[in-house]
Write a protein that holds these residues in place. Sequence first.
Motif, PDB file in Angstrom:
ATOM      1  N   TYR A  15      50.057  40.233  37.062  1.00 25.33           N
ATOM      2  CA  TYR A  15      49.453  41.642  37.002  1.00 25.33           C
ATOM      3  C   TYR A  15      50.007  42.347  38.192  1.00 25.33           C
ATOM      4  O   TYR A  15      49.026  42.073  39.196  1.00 25.33           O
ATOM      5  CB  TYR A  15      47.990  41.615  36.641  1.00 25.33           C
ATOM      6  N   PHE A  16      51.066  43.144  38.302  1.00 27.46           N
ATOM      7  CA  PHE A  16      51.219  43.585  39.510  1.00 27.46           C
ATOM      8  C   PHE A  16      50.811  45.014  39.616  1.00 27.46           C
ATOM      9  O   PHE A  16      50.746  45.766  38.874  1.00 27.46           O
ATOM     10  CB  PHE A  16      53.075  43.804  39.441  1.00 27.46           C
ATOM     11  N   VAL A  17      50.482  45.248  40.894  1.00 33.46           N
ATOM     12  CA  VAL A  17      49.809  46.642  41.225  1.00 33.46           C
ATOM     13  C   VAL A  17      50.501  46.984  42.417  1.00 33.46           C
ATOM     14  O   VAL A  17      51.326  46.240  43.318  1.00 33.46           O
ATOM     15  CB  VAL A  17      48.303  46.670  41.556  1.00 33.46           C
ATOM     16  N   LYS A  18      50.364  48.443  42.937  1.00 30.00           N
ATOM     17  CA  LYS A  18      50.851  48.811  44.361  1.00 30.00           C
ATOM     18  C   LYS A  18      49.858  48.928  45.288  1.00 30.00           C
ATOM     19  O   LYS A  18      48.803  49.569  45.444  1.00 30.00           O
ATOM     20  CB  LYS A  18      51.294  50.234  43.942  1.00 30.00           C
TER      21      LYS A  18
ATOM     22  N   ILE B 162      50.115  40.971  43.273  1.00 29.97           N
ATOM     23  CA  ILE B 162      49.502  40.558  41.969  1.00 29.97           C
ATOM     24  C   ILE B 162      47.932  40.502  42.337  1.00 29.97           C
ATOM     25  O   ILE B 162      47.661  40.028  43.444  1.00 29.97           O
ATOM     26  CB  ILE B 162      50.340  39.277  41.364  1.00 29.97           C
ATOM     27  N   ILE B 163      47.322  40.455  41.283  1.00 25.80           N
ATOM     28  CA  ILE B 163      45.752  40.471  41.113  1.00 25.80           C
ATOM     29  C   ILE B 163      45.812  38.896  40.385  1.00 25.80           C
ATOM     30  O   ILE B 163      46.090  38.651  39.386  1.00 25.80           O
ATOM     31  CB  ILE B 163      44.957  41.350  40.327  1.00 25.80           C
ATOM     32  N   ASP B 164      45.083  38.089  41.099  1.00 24.78           N
ATOM     33  CA  ASP B 164      44.927  36.660  40.504  1.00 24.78           C
ATOM     34  C   ASP B 164      43.610  36.131  40.766  1.00 24.78           C
ATOM     35  O   ASP B 164      43.160  35.812  42.065  1.00 24.78           O
ATOM     36  CB  ASP B 164      46.129  35.791  41.151  1.00 24.78           C
ATOM     37  N   SER B 165      42.746  35.724  39.676  1.00 24.00           N
ATOM     38  CA  SER B 165      41.664  35.344  39.874  1.00 24.00           C
ATOM     39  C   SER B 165      41.416  33.640  40.253  1.00 24.00           C
ATOM     40  O   SER B 165      40.502  33.219  40.652  1.00 24.00           O
ATOM     41  CB  SER B 165      40.665  35.531  38.497  1.00 24.00           C
TER      42      SER B 165
END
Length: 430
Positions: A274-277, A301-304
Amino acid sequence: MAILCPSTAIYHLLFSSLLLFFSCYVSGIPVYGAEEGKDGFHSTPVSSLLPKNKCSTSARGGSQGLPITQKYGPCSGSAPSQPPSPQFGENNIFLVDVAFGTPPQKFKLILDTGSSITWTQCKACVNCLQDPNRYFDSSASSTYSFGSCIPAVEDNYTMTYNDKSTSEGNYGCDTLILEPSDVYPKFQFGCDRNNKGDFGSGVDGVLGLGQGQLSTVSQTASKFNKVFSYCLPEEDSIGSLLFGEKATSQSSSLKFTSLVNGPGTSGLDESEYYFVKLLDISVGNKRLNIPSSVFASSGTIIDSGTVITRLPQRAYSALKAAFKKAMAKYPLSNGRRKKGDILDTCYNLTGTKDALVPEIVLHFGEGADVRLNEKRVFSGNTSCRCLAFAGTFAGTSKFTIIGSTQQLSLTVLYDIPGRRIGFGDNGCSK
């Protein structure tokens, strides 16, 4: 848990408690007061930063979805009788209960948006996890079938983690039960039989929530349309994992940023992440003015499944310098570091009643600013309270990774068809 390197096997990065081990030897320097009333700072009772050893009677999360608990928290039901020292930062790994088979067999899995494979320990394991009495017994399930049930996927798998831990086994297909009303036949998962390294007590495997073909998100898409959300709770609370319409119902109160493509330079299958800026960072209401290219070149990336947020060295150096300046009235913990330590900006708050902690803001695209209060900024205990960020290092993914500590008590919604991720405050109290 981000994937570390490509192979015909499945490889991904686990920033688990091994990477969080750090030690501080307190110098005994006196603690000075902090300036009150300053914008961009939180006046925080130091006692509120201490870990809690009882599950709060007001803990509410999970009533509308799968309950989430901290691995070593008192609400997990699997915490050791003597919790590990808070100085080591072993919390902020989050577990959910799921079941496989007919009749159902229940397991505690790490909630992980940084990988796509769901796996659990199976009977007849050669090298087992720390809880050998919890394993999936395929012979006791009337609906189990050996091997892959998804075309072009091999029957066996191997996963290697960044701390050199490994998991090996075969794929199996069986019924997955998330909730009594959410039952999925022929769900493909890893049947783990051989472990090396330390996955920690109370863990039976991983719930993969990435975007890959084998992820729980993809395999349940017919009902949930690849939409889910979670709130990662504090140690004495219970969060929740929601899918489909239950997750979507939260969207009106969130700030969204777009999902984007990865930089294409990692050599990995970036479509799973899940890539974001990430555009910039503020400390105490002051922008660091980090060029956005610093984050764009590596991708964010967002990584839980990663505990501590990892930043490119240029960005981390700027954050560390600004944070030390804002915390200049508090003494640093004066001690030596050991191999494996990744947190290097630590303070001795012993004897301090209230600390003035600078707010850190992560500025994402489309104006989605995520404000980090003291719980999302610090890790450790009063004599060794550390900035919960670190730089990337050799041998690991170069991604900027927004980890679970910085997501604590937020609502985080993943809307894959809408190509966006939303953030909102106070998610665990709703």
